[in-house]
Write an enzyme that holds these catalytic residues in place. Structure first.
Site, PDB file in Angstrom:
ATOM      1  CE  LYS A 182      29.234 -37.854  47.720  1.00 34.62           C
ATOM      2  NZ  LYS A 182      29.848 -37.301  49.064  1.00 34.62           N
ATOM      3  CD  GLU A 258      38.706 -50.009  45.762  1.00 36.56           C
ATOM      4  OE1 GLU A 258      39.435 -50.921  47.137  1.00 36.56           O
ATOM      5  OE2 GLU A 258      40.209 -49.273  45.893  1.00 36.56           O
ATOM      6  CB  CYS A 292      40.584 -49.738  51.280  1.00 36.27           C
ATOM      7  SG  CYS A 292      41.204 -49.609  49.424  1.00 36.27           S
ATOM      8  CD  GLU A 389      38.302 -50.985  55.667  1.00 37.89           C
ATOM      9  OE1 GLU A 389      37.849 -51.390  55.516  1.00 37.89           O
ATOM     10  OE2 GLU A 389      39.483 -50.967  54.839  1.00 37.89           O
TER      11      GLU A 389
END
Ligand code: ADP
Length: 488
Positions: A182, A258, A292, A389
């Protein structure tokens, strides 16, 4: 967008299920926007749970004969796919820039990078070895063989719409698994174009199905609850990753995660300030800060702080923010208006608590989703930019005094994906690399990612490794066979 492509048939807007291009059962579609212009560039089939289930069932049927082929036969199909991706770099890069926003040069780079996972694992699949164990009873031998886990479900994010697929399906297909994938709803076109090329390469029907959707939950629920799926692999936020891991526990699926990062770049007094600034900028501003492993916190020792900030300002001064289709742009927009607002609220929080904007700070100028590369000084650990983040082109520069303090600051986070340090001291290189809790460490280098290394995190940044010879392990089960009565 079709008129921009040499091969307009690469622009696919239906789902690819069991080797066929199909609409959703409901007929529902969802729009894909160009982040640079906010234009709608395509309407894509919005798949639900029932079609996802059919894709999973087709994968189960396709997987067994695929696993029964030799690794060399599977490799031949994958190599053909790799070649087709490389023959179509330009079109695939245009599709990516249109839906994701990154500049064309970065899109081209990602397509080549994406192909490299197919090529690498096409070879690595040939090197799946077993083991023989001596046993205490002399008439028996123990053997371990490695077998594909079976049907794999994958969910990927919008920041690397091609490479995050191939990193997963490269090893999965090479060792004999089948995959249902997906894409993120922001960027489905890149994955669909890769599926078109897999089809042309002769990948048998059902081995790779792509299920785009406006609503992630019904697709995710089906993937996580269906017992046919034996392995779930995810790249995305820590929040969603934890939720999906919990869902997978019900059927005890293997998971690879991840997830988010909060990467420190630690710059010691003995580092070359210009090289450290260039490295920090390359990591921080790549893909407009939306990776990331982007530098999230830049920690600079007090003796070199001012010089480092001056050097970073020089680097940032050379950037040109604009539409990724313009070859003179160095950095594109952020993915959505909401992303821009979230990033802005973190900068506002820092400024309210006394941070100083040393460069940039303009949001929405020159285009609704553009952010000028920003540098924040006078930042502290109490600010959101230390803990969260940022996922945008904002570099907060913190100050530290000692090596111990730098290690403590680097580890003061629930994340543990990538970290970087700049120093010329070999002893310090080892002490700090071993002392920080991260899955990957770059020393005097921030461009650490490639097909050939084990990419992955510790703590709440996830589990599992993608790339390198370790990359096949997540898709293999070890089976122990004991052969007895060998004396007779
Ligand atoms: P981001 O904030 O970067 O978009 P997300 O973790 O929200 O990160 O998204 C990463 C991927 O996870 C996307 O493909 C998204 O559609 C998908 N996703 C989000 N929620 C779910 C869910 N409940 N089930 C399955 N996939 C999901």
């Amino acid at each position: 967008m079709k008129d921009l492509l040499k091969d307009p048939t690469l622009l696919r807007t239906q789902a690819y299920i069991n080797g066929a291009w199909v609409d959703s059962d409901s007929g529902e579609t969802f729009p894909v926007h160009n982040p640079a212009t906010q234009e709608v560039i395509a309407e894509v089939a919005s798949i639900g749970a029932a079609e996802t289930r059919r894709a999973i069932e087709a994968a189960e049927v396709a997987q067994k004969p695929w696993a029964a082929l030799s690794a060399m036969e599977r490799s031949a199909v994958l190599r053909k796919w790799n070649d087709l991706i490389l023959e179509n770099v330009e079109d695939l890069a245009i599709i990516m820039t249109q839906e994701q926003g990154k500049v064309l040069a970065e899109s081209r780079g990602e397509i080549v990078y994406a192909a490299s996972f197919i090529e690498w694992f096409a070879e690595e699949g040939k090197r799946v070895y077993g083991d023989v164990f001596p046993l205490p009873q002399g008439s028996s031998r123990g053997i371990a063989i490695k077998q594909p886990v079976g049907v794999v479900a994958a969910v990927t994010p919008w920041n690397f719409p091609s490479a995050m697929l191939t990193r997963k399906c490269g090893p999965a297909l090479a060792v004999g698994c089948a995959m249902v994938a997906k894409p993120a709803h922001e960027t489905p076109l890149s994955m669909l174009a890769l599926a078109e090329l897999a089809d042309r390469a002769g990948l048998p029907a059902g081995l790779l199905s792509v299920v785009p959707g406006a609503h992630a939950k019904p697709i995710g629920d089906e993937m996580c609850s269906n017992p046919i799926v034996r392995k779930f692999t995810f790249t995305g936020s820590t929040r969603i990753g934890k939720m999906l891991t919990a869902q997978c526990a019900e059927t005890m699926k293997r998971v690879s995660m991840e997830l988010g990062g909060n990467a420190p770049v630690i710059v010691f007094d003995d580092a070359d300030p210009a090289k450290a600034a260039a490295g920090a900028a390359a990591s921080k501003y790549r893909n407009s800060g939306q990776t990331c492993i982007c530098a999230n916190r830049i920690l600079v020792q007090e003796g070199i702080y001012d010089e480092f900030v001056d050097e970073l300002k020089k680097v940032v001064g050379g950037f040109k923010i604009g539409d990724g289709m313009d070859e003179t742009s160095t950095h594109g927009p952020v993915i959505t208006r909401k992303a821009l607002e979230d990033i802005k609220s973190m900068v506002d929080d820092a400024v309210e608590q006394g941070a100083e904007i040393a460069a940039g700070g303009q949001f929405g100028e020159g285009g609704e989703q553009f952010i000028q590369p920003t540098i924040l000084c006078n930042v502290t650990k109490d600010m959101r930019v230390f803990k969260e983040e940022i996922f945008g082109p904002v570099a907060p520069i913190f100050k530290f005094k000692t090596e111990e303090e730098a290690i403590a600051m680097a580890n003061d986070t629930e994340f543990g994906l990538a970290a970087y340090l700049f120093t010329k001291d070999q002893g310090r290189t080892w002490r700090v690399s071993e002392g920080i809790e991260y899955g990957m460490v770059g020393v005097n280098e921030t461009l650490i990612s490639s097909t050939y290394i084990p990419f992955g995190g510790v703590k709440e940044s996830g589990q599992g490794r993608e790339g390198s010879s370790y990359g096949v392990d997540d898709y293999l089960e070890i089976k122990y066979i004991c052969i007895g009565d060998l004396d007779s």
